[in-house]
Design an enzyme around this catalytic site. Structure first.
Site, PDB file in Angstrom:
ATOM      1  N   ARG A   1     -21.481  -2.427   3.250  1.00 47.11           N
ATOM      2  CA  ARG A   1     -20.703  -3.493   3.904  1.00 47.11           C
ATOM      3  C   ARG A   1     -20.634  -3.247   5.412  1.00 47.11           C
ATOM      4  O   ARG A   1     -20.716  -4.174   6.203  1.00 47.11           O
ATOM      5  CB  ARG A   1     -19.296  -3.530   3.298  1.00 47.11           C
TER       6      ARG A   1
ATOM      7  N   ARG B   1       0.816  -1.215   0.000  1.00 49.00           N
ATOM      8  CA  ARG B   1       0.000   0.000   0.000  1.00 49.00           C
ATOM      9  C   ARG B   1       0.846   1.259   0.000  1.00 49.00           C
ATOM     10  O   ARG B   1       0.293   2.365  -0.004  1.00 49.00           O
ATOM     11  CB  ARG B   1      -0.870   0.004   1.259  1.00 49.00           C
TER      12      ARG B   1
ATOM     13  N   ARG C   1     -17.290  -3.848  10.696  1.00 52.72           N
ATOM     14  CA  ARG C   1     -16.038  -3.085  10.586  1.00 52.72           C
ATOM     15  C   ARG C   1     -16.307  -1.620  10.859  1.00 52.72           C
ATOM     16  O   ARG C   1     -17.044  -0.976  10.120  1.00 52.72           O
ATOM     17  CB  ARG C   1     -15.453  -3.254   9.177  1.00 52.72           C
TER      18      ARG C   1
ATOM     19  N   ARG D   1      -9.780   7.229   3.965  1.00 55.01           N
ATOM     20  CA  ARG D   1      -9.090   6.080   3.357  1.00 55.01           C
ATOM     21  C   ARG D   1      -8.871   6.303   1.864  1.00 55.01           C
ATOM     22  O   ARG D   1      -7.835   5.931   1.316  1.00 55.01           O
ATOM     23  CB  ARG D   1      -9.889   4.789   3.615  1.00 55.01           C
TER      24      ARG D   1
HETATM   25  P1  AMP Z   1      -8.364  -3.547   4.147  1.00 56.44           P
HETATM   26  O1  AMP Z   1      -9.094  -4.677   4.776  1.00 56.44           O
HETATM   27  O2  AMP Z   1      -7.319  -3.996   3.148  1.00 56.44           O
HETATM   28  O3  AMP Z   1      -9.281  -2.508   3.569  1.00 56.44           O
HETATM   29  O4  AMP Z   1      -7.541  -2.827   5.305  1.00 56.44           O
HETATM   30  C1  AMP Z   1      -8.188  -2.199   6.401  1.00 56.44           C
HETATM   31  C2  AMP Z   1      -7.222  -1.255   7.094  1.00 56.44           C
HETATM   32  O5  AMP Z   1      -6.088  -2.002   7.588  1.00 56.44           O
HETATM   33  C3  AMP Z   1      -6.610  -0.169   6.220  1.00 56.44           C
HETATM   34  O6  AMP Z   1      -7.446   0.973   6.111  1.00 56.44           O
HETATM   35  C4  AMP Z   1      -5.322   0.135   6.950  1.00 56.44           C
HETATM   36  O7  AMP Z   1      -5.552   0.934   8.102  1.00 56.44           O
HETATM   37  C5  AMP Z   1      -4.900  -1.241   7.438  1.00 56.44           C
HETATM   38  N1  AMP Z   1      -4.039  -1.929   6.434  1.00 56.44           N
HETATM   39  C6  AMP Z   1      -4.355  -3.026   5.702  1.00 56.44           C
HETATM   40  N2  AMP Z   1      -3.349  -3.360   4.885  1.00 56.44           N
HETATM   41  C7  AMP Z   1      -2.370  -2.445   5.092  1.00 56.44           C
HETATM   42  C8  AMP Z   1      -1.095  -2.221   4.520  1.00 56.44           C
HETATM   43  N3  AMP Z   1      -0.603  -3.027   3.551  1.00 56.44           N
HETATM   44  N4  AMP Z   1      -0.357  -1.179   4.982  1.00 56.44           N
HETATM   45  C9  AMP Z   1      -0.833  -0.370   5.943  1.00 56.44           C
HETATM   46  N5  AMP Z   1      -2.036  -0.498   6.511  1.00 56.44           N
HETATM   47  C10 AMP Z   1      -2.813  -1.517   6.095  1.00 56.44           C
END
Ligand code: AMP
Length: 195
Positions: free
Chosen positions: A128, A89, A134, A146
Site C-alpha cells: 500500500r 484505539r 503514506r 504500529r
Molecule cells: P489509520 O489510517 O487508522 O491506520 O491511522 C493512521 C495513524 O493515525 C495511526 O497510526 C495513528 O498514529 C493515527 N490514528 C488514527 N486513528 C487514531 C485513534 N483513534 N487514536 C489515536 N491515533 C490514531
C-alpha cells in the site's frame, strides 16, 4: 441507529471493507485516520500536532481524537448510524465513545474484528505504501511499531467490548468479496436481532 466498529490491526482491510459496508448499509463512515490525514493536508494546527505522532507510528493523544469525533458527530446529526474505522484505539477512547453515544441515546451494536497474520499485514502495508503516499506505510520499522502499539494499547478495546458481549472475530484473509460477505452475514444477523 445502528453503530458498528470495524476493528483489527493496521493493514487488516478496515478501510477497504468500510467503503463497501457504508454503501450497502447507508451508514456514515468515521475513520479517524482519514480525518487526521485531512487535517495534515490542510496544514491545520491539529494536523501539524498529529503528524509528529503518525510519522513515528504512535497514537495521537486521546483528547485530540475524542474532540475530533465529538465535532464529527455535531456535523452528522442526521446519520442513521456510524461505522467506526480505526477508532476507538485505546480503552479511554472506548469509554468516551460509549458516553458520546449514550448522549445520543444509542450504543455500539457490534464490534467486528478482522483477523490477519502479521507477515501478511506487513506485506499488505508495504505494498500500500508504494501507491498511497503514506509515509507510515513505507518504513518497516514504523509498521512494526504500529503493531506493537496495537498489541499494547489497542487490544484493550477488544477486551472492553468482549466484556459487553459485542465482540466477534471475522477471518480477514481471502478475497475482498468473501470477507465482505462474512461481514455482511454478521451484520444482517445483528440487525435482525436489534429489529
Ligand atoms: P489509520 O489510517 O487508522 O491506520 O491511522 C493512521 C495513524 O493515525 C495511526 O497510526 C495513528 O498514529 C493515527 N490514528 C488514527 N486513528 C487514531 C485513534 N483513534 N487514536 C489515536 N491515533 C490514531
Amino acid at each position: 441507529m445502528f453503530n458498528l466498529i470495524l476493528f483489527g490491526p493496521p493493514g487488516s482491510g478496515k478501510g477497504t471493507q468500510s467503503e463497501k459496508l457504508v454503501d450497502k448499509y447507508g451508514l456514515v463512515h468515521l475513520s479517524t485516520g482519514n480525518l487526521l490525514r485531512e487535517e495534515i493536508a490542510n496544514k491545520t494546527p491539529l494536523g501539524l500536532e498529529a503528524k509528529a505522532f503518525i510519522d513515528k507510528g504512535q497514537l495521537v493523544p486521546d483528547e485530540v481524537v475524542i474532540g475530533m469525533v465529538d465535532s464529527f458527530f455535531e456535523h452528522h446529526k442526521d446519520a442513521k448510524g456510524f461505522l467506526f474505522d480505526g477508532f476507538p484505539r485505546t480503552a479511554a477512547q472506548a469509554v468516551a465513545l460509549d458516553k458520546l453515544l449514550e448522549l445520543k441515546k444509542t450504543e455500539i451494536a457490534a464490534v467486528l474484528a478482522l483477523e490477519v497474520g502479521e507477515e501478511e499485514l506487513v506485506k499488505r502495508l508495504l505494498n500500500r505504501g508504494k501507491t498511497s503516499g503514506r509515509s507510515d506505510d513505507s518504513d518497516e520499522d514504523v509498521i512494526r511499531k504500529r503493531f506493537n502499539v496495537y498489541m499494547t494499547e489497542t487490544s484493550a478495546v477488544g477486551d472492553h467490548y468482549k466484556k459487553a458481549r459485542k465482540f466477534q472475530n471475522i477471518k480477514g484473509e481471502g478475497s475482498v468479496s468473501d470477507i465482505f460477505n462474512s461481514l455482511s452475514d454478521s451484520i444482517d444477523k445483528k440487525m435482525k436481532k436489534n429489529a
